[in-house]
Design an enzyme around this catalytic site. Sequence first.
Site, PDB file in Angstrom:
ATOM      1  N   ARG A   1       3.993  -5.011  -7.814  1.00 33.14           N
ATOM      2  CA  ARG A   1       2.943  -5.756  -7.097  1.00 33.14           C
ATOM      3  C   ARG A   1       1.977  -6.432  -8.065  1.00 33.14           C
ATOM      4  O   ARG A   1       1.447  -7.504  -7.776  1.00 33.14           O
ATOM      5  CB  ARG A   1       2.196  -4.808  -6.152  1.00 33.14           C
ATOM      6  CG  ARG A   1       1.219  -5.509  -5.186  1.00 33.14           C
ATOM      7  CD  ARG A   1       0.699  -4.513  -4.147  1.00 33.14           C
ATOM      8  NE  ARG A   1      -0.126  -5.137  -3.109  1.00 33.14           N
ATOM      9  CZ  ARG A   1      -1.462  -5.107  -3.094  1.00 33.14           C
ATOM     10  NH1 ARG A   1      -2.130  -4.495  -4.047  1.00 33.14           N
ATOM     11  NH2 ARG A   1      -2.129  -5.671  -2.112  1.00 33.14           N
TER      12      ARG A   1
ATOM     13  N   ILE B   1      -3.231 -11.204  -0.269  1.00 36.97           N
ATOM     14  CA  ILE B   1      -2.018 -10.394  -0.192  1.00 36.97           C
ATOM     15  C   ILE B   1      -2.390  -9.184   0.655  1.00 36.97           C
ATOM     16  O   ILE B   1      -3.449  -8.583   0.468  1.00 36.97           O
ATOM     17  CB  ILE B   1      -1.543  -9.989  -1.606  1.00 36.97           C
ATOM     18  CG1 ILE B   1      -0.291  -9.112  -1.564  1.00 36.97           C
ATOM     19  CG2 ILE B   1      -2.632  -9.298  -2.407  1.00 36.97           C
ATOM     20  CD1 ILE B   1       0.279  -8.788  -2.972  1.00 36.97           C
ATOM     21  N   SER B   2      -1.541  -8.810   1.607  1.00 34.32           N
ATOM     22  CA  SER B   2      -1.840  -7.688   2.497  1.00 34.32           C
ATOM     23  C   SER B   2      -1.921  -6.383   1.705  1.00 34.32           C
ATOM     24  O   SER B   2      -1.326  -6.255   0.642  1.00 34.32           O
ATOM     25  CB  SER B   2      -0.739  -7.541   3.554  1.00 34.32           C
ATOM     26  OG  SER B   2      -0.540  -8.739   4.251  1.00 34.32           O
ATOM     27  N   ALA B   3      -2.630  -5.415   2.259  1.00 31.78           N
ATOM     28  CA  ALA B   3      -2.684  -4.082   1.651  1.00 31.78           C
ATOM     29  C   ALA B   3      -1.280  -3.479   1.665  1.00 31.78           C
ATOM     30  O   ALA B   3      -0.515  -3.697   2.603  1.00 31.78           O
ATOM     31  CB  ALA B   3      -3.653  -3.191   2.417  1.00 31.78           C
ATOM     32  N   PRO B   4      -0.949  -2.706   0.639  1.00 37.91           N
ATOM     33  CA  PRO B   4       0.384  -2.105   0.568  1.00 37.91           C
ATOM     34  C   PRO B   4       0.793  -1.330   1.827  1.00 37.91           C
ATOM     35  O   PRO B   4       1.926  -1.454   2.284  1.00 37.91           O
ATOM     36  CB  PRO B   4       0.285  -1.180  -0.644  1.00 37.91           C
ATOM     37  CG  PRO B   4      -0.730  -1.831  -1.522  1.00 37.91           C
ATOM     38  CD  PRO B   4      -1.732  -2.447  -0.590  1.00 37.91           C
TER      39      PRO B   4
END
Length: 207
Positions: free
Chosen positions: A33, A59-62
């Site tokens: 990431r 970017i979205s949270a994992p």
Amino acid sequence: MDYEQARDRLVADLVERADLSEQTADAMRAVPRHEFVPESRRSDAYEDRPLPIGNGQTISAPHMVGVMLDLLAPDPGDRILEIGTGCGYHAAVTAEVVGPEEVFSVEYYDDLAARARETLDRLGYGEISVRAGDGRDGWADHAPYDAAYLTCAGESFPPALVEQVRPGGVVLGPIDDGRQRLVRGVVGEDGLRDREGHGYVRFVPLQ
Ligand code: SAH
């Protein structure tokens, strides 16, 4: 900083908290990431939170990527349509399951699409297909898809998206009818059936 160790720790934590499947955990362990986020944010890449990627996008949270991949639950070789490439991270995680040649992703902003393309090429995901354009139109050239997902929130699923997924296939994404909810539906003969909500979420809006 040992990125691999930080990533393993994050994924182990997500497996415990979000009860991620082994398939999803393996995919997330495989994708670096930190290579997808701006250099100045690399040290935060394995914190469970969204990060800015330019053009006012994130970017979205994992955990959100993991939860979405679990809800999509693709089989290896399934063909997947993504709306909202962003930096390309989510597409790479999906590609770890289905294979990069089966991932087709549409990004609204030319420069984000170009940057995602570069990053994906550099990291060995060159076979993922990325196109700049309006994801509301889907990507008809490669239909039918086994599943499609959005990483940006609209008021409903764009009709073109539903049309381009095969009957029995899954459509997933944040739907905003006053408040954003992650919604999963199955494509039936006559539109979506079995629509289920999977909690309240916060995504950038569909342009
Ligand atoms: N999956 C991405 C998350 C990106 S955030 C990642 O891993 O980085 C959502 C993305 O959707 C943004 O990049 C935004 O530009 C894009 N987007 C918004 N509206 C869109 C539209 N109509 N068509 C395609 N992409 C869109």
